[in-house]
Every structure is written in C-alpha cells, then in structure tokens.
Design an enzyme around this catalytic site. Structure first.
Site, mmCIF file in Angstrom:
data_model
loop_
_atom_site.group_PDB
_atom_site.id
_atom_site.type_symbol
_atom_site.label_atom_id
_atom_site.label_comp_id
_atom_site.label_asym_id
_atom_site.label_seq_id
_atom_site.Cartn_x
_atom_site.Cartn_y
_atom_site.Cartn_z
ATOM 1 C CG HIS A 81 -2.066 0.763 1.099
ATOM 2 N ND1 HIS A 81 -2.065 2.330 1.229
ATOM 3 C CD2 HIS A 81 -3.427 0.890 0.475
ATOM 4 C CE1 HIS A 81 -2.994 2.977 1.018
ATOM 5 N NE2 HIS A 81 -4.119 1.996 0.405
ATOM 6 C CG ASP A 121 -8.907 -4.385 -3.191
ATOM 7 O OD1 ASP A 121 -9.955 -4.287 -2.517
ATOM 8 O OD2 ASP A 121 -8.146 -3.521 -3.531
HETATM 9 N N1 CMC Z 1 4.250 -7.378 -4.888
HETATM 10 C C1 CMC Z 1 5.487 -7.565 -5.046
HETATM 11 N N2 CMC Z 1 6.308 -6.326 -5.094
HETATM 12 C C2 CMC Z 1 5.693 -5.239 -4.701
HETATM 13 C C3 CMC Z 1 4.197 -5.228 -4.549
HETATM 14 C C4 CMC Z 1 3.548 -6.295 -4.572
HETATM 15 N N3 CMC Z 1 2.301 -6.349 -4.384
HETATM 16 N N4 CMC Z 1 3.964 -3.880 -4.126
HETATM 17 C C5 CMC Z 1 5.139 -3.109 -4.116
HETATM 18 N N5 CMC Z 1 6.222 -3.975 -4.262
HETATM 19 C C6 CMC Z 1 7.511 -3.461 -4.502
HETATM 20 C C7 CMC Z 1 7.915 -2.866 -5.701
HETATM 21 O O1 CMC Z 1 8.271 -3.584 -6.723
HETATM 22 C C8 CMC Z 1 8.701 -1.706 -5.344
HETATM 23 O O2 CMC Z 1 10.228 -2.363 -5.318
HETATM 24 P P1 CMC Z 1 11.320 -1.714 -5.747
HETATM 25 O O3 CMC Z 1 11.699 -0.914 -4.493
HETATM 26 O O4 CMC Z 1 12.605 -2.755 -5.832
HETATM 27 O O5 CMC Z 1 11.171 -0.864 -7.006
HETATM 28 C C9 CMC Z 1 8.671 -1.614 -3.785
HETATM 29 O O6 CMC Z 1 7.766 -2.681 -3.447
HETATM 30 C C10 CMC Z 1 7.791 -0.142 -3.639
HETATM 31 O O7 CMC Z 1 6.586 -0.371 -4.237
HETATM 32 P P2 CMC Z 1 6.167 0.982 -5.224
HETATM 33 O O8 CMC Z 1 5.360 0.510 -6.281
HETATM 34 O O9 CMC Z 1 7.046 2.079 -5.180
HETATM 35 O O10 CMC Z 1 4.781 1.107 -4.081
HETATM 36 P P3 CMC Z 1 3.548 2.420 -4.363
HETATM 37 O O11 CMC Z 1 3.181 2.976 -3.251
HETATM 38 O O12 CMC Z 1 3.843 2.974 -5.639
HETATM 39 O O13 CMC Z 1 2.558 1.320 -4.679
HETATM 40 C C11 CMC Z 1 0.691 -0.186 -4.592
HETATM 41 C C12 CMC Z 1 1.469 0.817 -3.721
HETATM 42 C C13 CMC Z 1 -0.613 -0.540 -3.714
HETATM 43 C C14 CMC Z 1 0.101 0.157 -5.919
HETATM 44 C C15 CMC Z 1 1.644 -1.537 -5.047
HETATM 45 O O14 CMC Z 1 1.813 -2.035 -3.582
HETATM 46 C C16 CMC Z 1 0.902 -2.857 -5.658
HETATM 47 O O15 CMC Z 1 0.870 -2.507 -6.903
HETATM 48 N N6 CMC Z 1 0.147 -3.575 -5.036
HETATM 49 C C17 CMC Z 1 -0.560 -4.665 -5.728
HETATM 50 C C18 CMC Z 1 -1.883 -4.168 -5.984
HETATM 51 C C19 CMC Z 1 -2.945 -3.992 -4.861
HETATM 52 O O16 CMC Z 1 -3.090 -4.990 -4.094
HETATM 53 N N7 CMC Z 1 -3.586 -2.964 -4.816
HETATM 54 C C20 CMC Z 1 -4.642 -2.653 -3.741
HETATM 55 C C21 CMC Z 1 -4.261 -1.360 -2.845
HETATM 56 S S1 CMC Z 1 -5.334 -1.423 -1.478
HETATM 57 C C22 CMC Z 1 -6.881 -0.948 -2.157
HETATM 58 C C23 CMC Z 1 -7.038 0.217 -3.006
HETATM 59 O O17 CMC Z 1 -6.068 1.371 -2.860
HETATM 60 O O18 CMC Z 1 -7.417 0.238 -3.996
#
Ligand code: CMC
Length: 435
Positions: free
Chosen positions: A312, A370
C-alpha cells in the site's frame, strides 16, 4: 496568550547562489504538518517534482485520517474498527457528508431520503441495452454513471448547495441500483426494482440475487457482511480515484461526470481492480506447492509481476481494513458452512509465507483490504468481474463527500500540476521532403 514570535517554517537555500526562501509550515489536527510551497516559484523560479504525488498534500480535508506507520484509519475521528463493529453504512455515509454522526432524527431522515432515491429513471433501462451482454460491469457502471447527468439536470448546478445535496444523495442511493443492473444485465436476467422496506445492504443483495419467480429472503449474515464491506471501503482520503474525482470536479464539471471519472480510475488493478486481480492470481497459482515460485517472482526486476492484495502506498505496517476483513471473511465462510474453500486456504498459506519472506518484510508489504474482500464476495455468489463494482458502490460515498468538501472550500482552484519538460528544446520545423 503570547503570540508565537517564530511560527514554524523551513528555509530553502540555493547552494549555488545562496538565495533563500522561507516556506511556512501548516499544521493539521493530527499527523505530519506540511510545508506550504505555494511561494516556491515566486521565491526560487523552481517548481517541485513529486511523481505520483507521494509527498504532496493537494488539499485540506477533515473527512478521513490515515496513519500509515500505525496502521490507523479514522473517519471524522472515529476508528474504522469501531465504525465497522458498531455503525452501519448509511451512518458512516452521513458522517462523511456532514462531519458528525447523525442524531436519531437526522439518521431517520437520511435513511428515508437515500431509500427513496434508489430508483433510477426508467429510460436508463434502454441505455443499458446498448451494451454487449459480455461487457465488463465496470465499463457499464462507468458509462451509465456518466449518463446520469443527462437524466438529472436539476441537480447539476454545483454552485447551488441544495442541488449539491440532492446530487450527493442521488449518487449514493442509485449506485447500488446501477451496480445490480449491470450484474443482472450480464446474467441476462430482468432488473429488480429497489424495495423500500429493506436496508441499503439488504436491498442491494435483493436487487443482485432476487428473481421475479420467487421471493428473495435476505440472509442477515450476508447483509451484515455486505454492510461491513461497504463501511471498510467508504473513504480513504486522497487515493487515486478520489484525487481523480477532485481533479475532474475542480474544473466545475457536474458531480455525475466526476464520479464516472472516479469509477474509471478505480478500475485499475493497482487500485480497486486489485480485488478481482487477487482472485485471478489465486486461481492462477492453483496449488500451495506453487506459492514459493510466485513469492520469488517480484525479485526478478525483469518480471513486472506483483502479488495482488499486498502493499500500500500509505500503510507500511498493516492495513487496518484488512484486519477487519480477514475476520469477517472467516465469519462469513463459517456461517455459510463453507468448510473447505480451497482459495481461502491458498490465500492463508500465501499470506503466511509472504509475511515471513525477506523481500516482503524489507519492502513492508502487508496484505491490504483487497486481499480478503474478493474471497467474501465470491462466497456470497458474486463473480470476480463484480468485485470492483462493489468497491465503487461503497467508495461513491467518499467520492461525493470529498467532491462536496472541495467545492465548499474557499481556497479551491482548478487542479493543474506542473511538469519537468524533457522533450526537445525549441527547433525549426523541417519540411517533410527534407526529413
Ligand atoms: N508485490 C511485490 N512487490 C511489490 C508489491 C507487490 N504487491 N507492491 C510493491 N512492491 C515492491 C515494488 O516492486 C517496489 O520494489 P522496488 O523498491 O524494488 O522498486 C517496492 O515494493 C515499492 O513499491 P511501489 O510501487 O513504489 O509502491 P507504491 O506505493 O507506488 O504502490 C501499490 C502501492 C498498492 C500500487 C503496490 O503495492 C501494488 O501494486 N500492490 C498490488 C496491487 C494492490 O493490491 N492494490 C490494492 C491497494 S489497496 C486498495 C486500493 O487502494 O484500492
């Protein structure tokens, strides 16, 4: 009381010219204060750079507070755990719209008003029939919500507080009806009209699962679980879809169009579409023996795979909604007598392994709301394609509350981010014959 002689501020100094600009600090009620950079350009001739707006407060808001480190979520100062346990969805809706819990009389008036706005214009039925039967229900919901502005002209004047109130109530009331119609349309079944003797959640289940050939008896366990799901998803401060609604609304667009924009933003798998993606991912993993393979995938920089339902932007400890949802998930399956749900077993095993995995610990990736919601919705009988639609039904409350707050904010102006231009500098046009 003596006036503070030195209000907090930050001084930003250019390390080449030594020129400095003082930036004031603004305090909220709780949580981190913000540095007010509105004078940044006039003082430095620079803009700020913050892709994804992770460090940028774009508005003042009094609706929802999240502490990502503590895993805390509050609406109007009330914790989500307490609201999920003691409140009901329409009460939370009232709280978000008005900033206070309703009195008994206010609650009765609000429930009555929402209940009596659940029917949609009959001609919308015809509108639905223009869609293919196999259209994704989010595509339909986005389209018909945008179309509401063509049906309810009398509540599109955003400068009239009464029309804003009517539009807000119409959207909250009609969204479950439209969502259920999208579902029924995909099944090829007739639409069910709303029933005023049922609660918001009961009515939604009736519209989704009732058929004209027999009486539909609402299961109180399912209605209660549905109400919890709606409460847990009602608002989440300035997330992608809410920011989309605010940005669309900042230009003065009508509320129905703004909420349609929010639905479009919610659909993506990184946001509301994650609940659908979790179930698809669990089905793809298929067996617990394959979990280690999937846990390793995110380590590969060339593999875009992410474990859906994990991580998140704000929560770096745990998602408090996931805690409630996890419990609710077990309750629903128990009460429905679903003993062996292979996908839930797989989800639990995946959660267990991921929580102990070095990569997930280091990146602070915890199950989010989720991760569990899809399993409950599946047990209730919803197909995966409807999961994000249910999220949209719940989040409509947050969207309209945030939209209303924005319109009523005297400091509100059109949203217009800046950029760091990286394209070619000015150059002369070259005629096509010479290229
Ligand atoms: N699985 C594996 N690696 C992950 C995941 C994941 N679900 N989420 C983040 N990472 C890694 C990402 O690759 C990055 O690695 P690095 O530092 O090596 O580049 C690191 O963790 C930080 O991730 P980020 O993309 O910079 O984090 P963010 O804050 O931009 O993204 C997120 C947050 C929710 C979009 C992301 O965690 C994600 O894509 N999760 C999966 C989708 C999901 O479950 N979304 C629902 C969120 S809760 C409900 C809602 O908001 O609607």
């Amino acid at each position: 009381m003596a006036e503070n002689q030195n209000p907090p501020s930050f001084t930003l100094t250019n390390n080449q010219t030594g020129e400095a600009v003082e930036l004031p600090v603004l305090d909220g009620t709780t949580g981190p204060s913000v540095i007010d950079i509105r004078a940044l350009y006039s003082g430095t001739k620079h803009f700020s750079f913050d892709p994804g707006y992770g460090m940028t407060g774009a508005c003042k808001s009094s609706l929802t507070y999240i502490d990502g480190e503590l895993g805390q979520l509050m609406h109007g100062g009330y914790s989500i755990d307490e609201l999920a346990e003691k409140s009901d969805f329409l009460e939370v809706a009232f709280l978000l719209l008005n900033g206070e819990l309703p009195t008994k009389t206010e609650k009765e008036e609000f429930d009555h008003a929402i209940t009596h706005h659940t029917m949609v214009h009959e001609q919308l039925n015809t509108f639905f029939r223009g869609f293919r039967r196999d259209a994704h229900p989010m595509a339909i919901l986005c389209g018909v919500t945008g179309a509401l502005s063509a049906f309810y002209h009398d509540s599109t004047d955003i400068n009239d507080p009464f029309q804003r109130m009517v539009a807000s109530r119409r959207l909250i009331a009609k969204m479950p009806t439209l969502a259920a119609m999208a579902f029924k349309y995909s099944l090829g079944q007739p639409f069910n009209y709303p029933r005023n003797n049922l609660s918001y959640s009961e009515n939604f289940l009736q519209m989704c699962f009732g058929v004209p050939t027999e009486d539909y008896v609402v299961d109180p366990v399912l209605a209660d679980a549905m109400d919890k799901i709606l409460i847990l998803h009602a608002d989440h401060e300035q997330n992608a879809s809410t920011s989309t609604v605010r940005l669309a609304g900042s230009s003065g667009a009508n509320p129905f169009a703004c909420i349609a924009a929010g639905i479009a933003a919610l659909w993506g798998p990184a946001h509301g579409g994650a609940n659908e993606a979790v179930l698809n991912m669990l089905s793809e993993i298929g067996d617990r023996s394959r979990i280690p393979e999937y846990i390793k995938k995110p380590r590969d920089k060339d593999d875009p795979f992410r474990l859906f339902g994990f991580g998140h932007r704000v929560y770096k400890n745990f998602d408090p909604r996931a805690k409630v949802m996890r419990q609710s998930c077990h309750d629903v399956l128990n009460k429905l007598g679903i003993k062996d749900e292979p996908l839930l077993d797989l989800a639990m095993e995946l959660e267990d392994i991921a929580l102990k995995d070095e990569y997930f610990i280091e990146k602070k990736l915890y199950p989010n709301v989720d991760f569990y919601s899809g399993i409950i919705l599946k047990a209730m009988g919803f197909p995966t394609s409807m999961f994000t639609v249910l999220f949209a039904v719940a989040r409509t409350v947050g969207w309209v509350s945030q939209w209303k707050e924005m319109i009523e904010d005297p400091q509100q102006r059109i949203g217009r981010p800046r950029q760091l231009y990286t394209g070619p500098a000015e150059r002369k046009y070259v005629d096509i014959s010479a290229r």
